[in-house]
Design a protein around this motif. Structure first.
Motif, PDB file in Angstrom:
ATOM      1  N   GLY A 196     -11.529  -4.916   6.448  1.00 50.32           N
ATOM      2  CA  GLY A 196     -12.952  -4.769   6.688  1.00 50.32           C
ATOM      3  C   GLY A 196     -13.470  -5.613   7.836  1.00 50.32           C
ATOM      4  N   GLY A 197     -12.905  -6.788   8.040  1.00 47.71           N
ATOM      5  CA  GLY A 197     -13.295  -7.678   9.136  1.00 47.71           C
ATOM      6  C   GLY A 197     -12.258  -7.617  10.247  1.00 47.71           C
ATOM      7  N   HIS A 198     -11.983  -8.776  10.837  1.00 49.61           N
ATOM      8  CA  HIS A 198     -10.990  -8.858  11.901  1.00 49.61           C
ATOM      9  C   HIS A 198      -9.580  -8.731  11.320  1.00 49.61           C
ATOM     10  CE1 HIS A 198     -14.405 -10.178  14.166  1.00 49.61           C
ATOM     11  NE2 HIS A 198     -14.522 -11.288  13.460  1.00 49.61           N
ATOM     12  N   GLY A 199      -8.670  -8.226  12.127  1.00 46.57           N
ATOM     13  CA  GLY A 199      -7.275  -8.225  11.695  1.00 46.57           C
ATOM     14  C   GLY A 199      -6.789  -9.650  11.533  1.00 46.57           C
ATOM     15  N   VAL A 200      -7.019 -10.474  12.564  1.00 45.13           N
ATOM     16  CA  VAL A 200      -6.636 -11.883  12.550  1.00 45.13           C
ATOM     17  C   VAL A 200      -7.823 -12.703  13.013  1.00 45.13           C
ATOM     18  CG1 VAL A 200      -5.122 -13.621  13.586  1.00 45.13           C
ATOM     19  CG2 VAL A 200      -4.222 -11.350  13.054  1.00 45.13           C
ATOM     20  N   LEU A 201      -8.175 -13.725  12.240  1.00 46.19           N
ATOM     21  CA  LEU A 201      -9.223 -14.678  12.607  1.00 46.19           C
ATOM     22  C   LEU A 201      -8.596 -16.062  12.674  1.00 46.19           C
ATOM     23  CD1 LEU A 201     -12.188 -15.602  13.015  1.00 46.19           C
ATOM     24  CD2 LEU A 201     -12.328 -15.800  10.520  1.00 46.19           C
ATOM     25  N   ALA A 202      -8.711 -16.724  13.832  1.00 47.95           N
ATOM     26  CA  ALA A 202      -8.241 -18.106  13.998  1.00 47.95           C
ATOM     27  C   ALA A 202      -9.440 -18.948  14.416  1.00 47.95           C
ATOM     28  CB  ALA A 202      -7.147 -18.170  15.056  1.00 47.95           C
TER      29      ALA A 202
ATOM     30  N   ASP B  20      -6.695  -0.616  13.554  1.00 47.69           N
ATOM     31  CA  ASP B  20      -7.763  -0.001  12.759  1.00 47.69           C
ATOM     32  C   ASP B  20      -8.493  -0.961  11.832  1.00 47.69           C
ATOM     33  OD1 ASP B  20      -7.095   2.491  13.942  1.00 47.69           O
ATOM     34  OD2 ASP B  20      -5.477   2.740  12.495  1.00 47.69           O
ATOM     35  N   ASN B  21      -8.792  -2.164  12.305  1.00 48.59           N
ATOM     36  CA  ASN B  21      -9.574  -3.129  11.521  1.00 48.59           C
ATOM     37  C   ASN B  21     -11.056  -2.988  11.858  1.00 48.59           C
ATOM     38  OD1 ASN B  21      -7.420  -4.807  10.117  1.00 48.59           O
ATOM     39  ND2 ASN B  21      -6.684  -4.742  12.230  1.00 48.59           N
ATOM     40  N   GLY B  22     -11.929  -3.463  10.972  1.00 46.82           N
ATOM     41  CA  GLY B  22     -13.372  -3.303  11.135  1.00 46.82           C
ATOM     42  C   GLY B  22     -13.984  -4.187  12.193  1.00 46.82           C
ATOM     43  N   GLY B  23     -13.343  -5.295  12.550  1.00 45.14           N
ATOM     44  CA  GLY B  23     -13.827  -6.187  13.605  1.00 45.14           C
ATOM     45  C   GLY B  23     -12.899  -6.105  14.800  1.00 45.14           C
ATOM     46  N   TYR B  24     -12.586  -7.261  15.383  1.00 43.41           N
ATOM     47  CA  TYR B  24     -11.604  -7.328  16.464  1.00 43.41           C
ATOM     48  C   TYR B  24     -10.197  -7.283  15.871  1.00 43.41           C
ATOM     49  CZ  TYR B  24     -15.357  -8.635  19.602  1.00 43.41           C
ATOM     50  OH  TYR B  24     -16.503  -8.634  20.340  1.00 43.41           O
TER      51      TYR B  24
END
Length: 113
Positions: free
Chosen positions: A42-48, A63-67
């Motif tokens: 629903g959000g980013h695939g990867v968040l750092a 195909d993620n909802g964010g970046y």
């Protein structure tokens, strides 16, 4: 964290969220994913964030909802990855984040603020 051949999919928020410590440093080294698929989150695939270091090798971020990947005051390395179909874009850098993208296919250019 080190993971190989994993699937991070259909999470309500981010497929992977990595945070540094309270001082904004990566405790214990980078998070390393190899040959993984990160998709349909629903959000980013990867968040750092906040000093985290994330390394993706031969991963598919789709195909993620964010970046596909968002680094904020953190660092990311994508080596031999495919990043496509993410709603907000492929890779985003914020707050003096750093990224190294080598031999990877991005369907949209890296963006920064």
């Amino acid at each position: 964290l080190r993971a190989r051949r994993c699937l991070l999919a259909a999470c309500r928020l981010h497929g992977l969220a990595a945070y540094g410590d309270l001082l904004g440093e990566a405790a214990g080294g980078p998070t390393l994913l190899q040959d993984c698929t990160i998709s349909g989150n629903g959000g980013h695939g990867v968040l750092a964030r906040d000093g985290a270091r994330v390394e993706l090798e031969r991963c598919r971020v789709l195909d993620n909802g964010g970046y596909g990947a968002l680094a904020a005051a953190a660092s990311a390395r994508l080596d031999g990855c495919e990043v496509r179909g993410n709603r907000r874009g492929s890779v985003r850098l914020e707050l003096a984040a750093e990224a190294r993208v080598v031999g990877s296919v991005l369907d949209r250019p890296l963006s920064s603020s």
